[in-house]
Enzyme design. Sequence first.
Site, PDB file in Angstrom:
ATOM      1  N   HIS A  44      91.297  88.351  28.893  1.00 35.43           N
ATOM      2  CA  HIS A  44      91.465  86.913  28.626  1.00 35.43           C
ATOM      3  C   HIS A  44      92.808  86.431  29.179  1.00 35.43           C
ATOM      4  CE1 HIS A  44      88.871  87.690  24.804  1.00 35.43           C
ATOM      5  NE2 HIS A  44      88.121  86.980  25.625  1.00 35.43           N
ATOM      6  N   LYS A  66      78.699  83.379  16.030  1.00 28.28           N
ATOM      7  CA  LYS A  66      79.363  84.682  15.922  1.00 28.28           C
ATOM      8  C   LYS A  66      80.102  84.748  14.586  1.00 28.28           C
ATOM      9  CE  LYS A  66      80.443  85.489  20.841  1.00 28.28           C
ATOM     10  NZ  LYS A  66      81.534  85.651  21.811  1.00 28.28           N
ATOM     11  N   ARG A  98      82.653  88.580  33.968  1.00 29.52           N
ATOM     12  CA  ARG A  98      82.900  90.012  34.113  1.00 29.52           C
ATOM     13  C   ARG A  98      81.817  90.702  34.918  1.00 29.52           C
ATOM     14  NH1 ARG A  98      83.738  90.570  27.845  1.00 29.52           N
ATOM     15  NH2 ARG A  98      82.419  88.749  28.099  1.00 29.52           N
ATOM     16  N   SER A 104      86.517  91.856  23.544  1.00 25.31           N
ATOM     17  CA  SER A 104      87.140  91.905  22.216  1.00 25.31           C
ATOM     18  C   SER A 104      86.473  92.991  21.377  1.00 25.31           C
ATOM     19  CB  SER A 104      86.997  90.555  21.516  1.00 25.31           C
ATOM     20  OG  SER A 104      87.639  89.554  22.252  1.00 25.31           O
TER      21      SER A 104
HETATM   22  P1  ADP Z   1      83.925  87.994  24.435  1.00 30.28           P
HETATM   23  O1  ADP Z   1      82.891  87.643  25.471  1.00 30.28           O
HETATM   24  O2  ADP Z   1      84.735  89.229  24.747  1.00 30.28           O
HETATM   25  O3  ADP Z   1      83.473  87.882  23.008  1.00 30.28           O
HETATM   26  P2  ADP Z   1      85.106  85.381  24.377  1.00 30.28           P
HETATM   27  O4  ADP Z   1      83.946  84.686  23.790  1.00 30.28           O
HETATM   28  O5  ADP Z   1      86.393  85.210  23.663  1.00 30.28           O
HETATM   29  O6  ADP Z   1      85.011  86.926  24.582  1.00 30.28           O
HETATM   30  O7  ADP Z   1      85.242  84.977  25.911  1.00 30.28           O
HETATM   31  C1  ADP Z   1      85.916  83.842  26.338  1.00 30.28           C
HETATM   32  C2  ADP Z   1      85.836  83.758  27.836  1.00 30.28           C
HETATM   33  O8  ADP Z   1      86.578  84.822  28.416  1.00 30.28           O
HETATM   34  C3  ADP Z   1      84.442  83.852  28.438  1.00 30.28           C
HETATM   35  O9  ADP Z   1      84.387  83.004  29.558  1.00 30.28           O
HETATM   36  C4  ADP Z   1      84.355  85.312  28.859  1.00 30.28           C
HETATM   37  O10 ADP Z   1      83.437  85.506  29.904  1.00 30.28           O
HETATM   38  C5  ADP Z   1      85.778  85.557  29.315  1.00 30.28           C
HETATM   39  N1  ADP Z   1      86.183  86.951  29.246  1.00 30.28           N
HETATM   40  C6  ADP Z   1      86.049  87.800  28.205  1.00 30.28           C
HETATM   41  N2  ADP Z   1      86.541  89.017  28.504  1.00 30.28           N
HETATM   42  C7  ADP Z   1      86.999  88.946  29.788  1.00 30.28           C
HETATM   43  C8  ADP Z   1      87.591  89.886  30.705  1.00 30.28           C
HETATM   44  N3  ADP Z   1      87.792  91.153  30.345  1.00 30.28           N
HETATM   45  N4  ADP Z   1      87.924  89.443  31.931  1.00 30.28           N
HETATM   46  C9  ADP Z   1      87.671  88.168  32.291  1.00 30.28           C
HETATM   47  N5  ADP Z   1      87.108  87.235  31.504  1.00 30.28           N
HETATM   48  C10 ADP Z   1      86.768  87.611  30.263  1.00 30.28           C
END
Ligand code: ADP
Length: 163
Positions: A17, A41, A90, A128
Amino acid sequence: MKTAVYPGSFDPITLGHLNIIKRASRIFDKVYVCVAVNSAKKPHFTLEERADFVGRVTKKYGNVEVTTCDGLLVEYARSLGANFIVKGLRAVSDFEMEFQIALLNKKLAPEIETVFLTADEKYTYLSSTIAREMATYNADISKVVPREIAADVLERLCVQKKD
Ligand code: ADP
């Protein structure tokens, strides 16, 4: 002025992130990192904890601000005067859902563009969920979450485990 919103659960924020935030802060004049309530979630950290973690690791970026939101993202983006939504991609598995959401958001708010940033190859495996899983096994999570918050993330997850 190019203003973007980067939404997510950030439960907790990971190095993946943070990499997206850093790159977005170079592209846009202002980036709002929006920690979302997301009723679908069930987060492990409270909204306040998640926002606090994001705030601590992004304070070095002058044009990044942390906010929280509940409700329709495009409405929220509009209220901030944002004309871009940033998403991280990703893998192909992220794409299908994100593509659908981007099309829907475009229908709801044609003036707002969704911009996809590809994950840095170092972090494509990172989520996460993986960070929380590692913490459960007492692994060194400073490899996956920013150093400044690693100890607190670990401690709070351990407290939850005991409860
Ligand atoms: P997760 O998908 O891990 O539950 P979030 O809902 O917090 O995470 O994701 C928020 C944004 O960050 C989304 O656009 C998701 O695709 C992106 N994201 C999550 N992990 C990564 C990563 N390792 N690298 C790049 N972008 C990411």
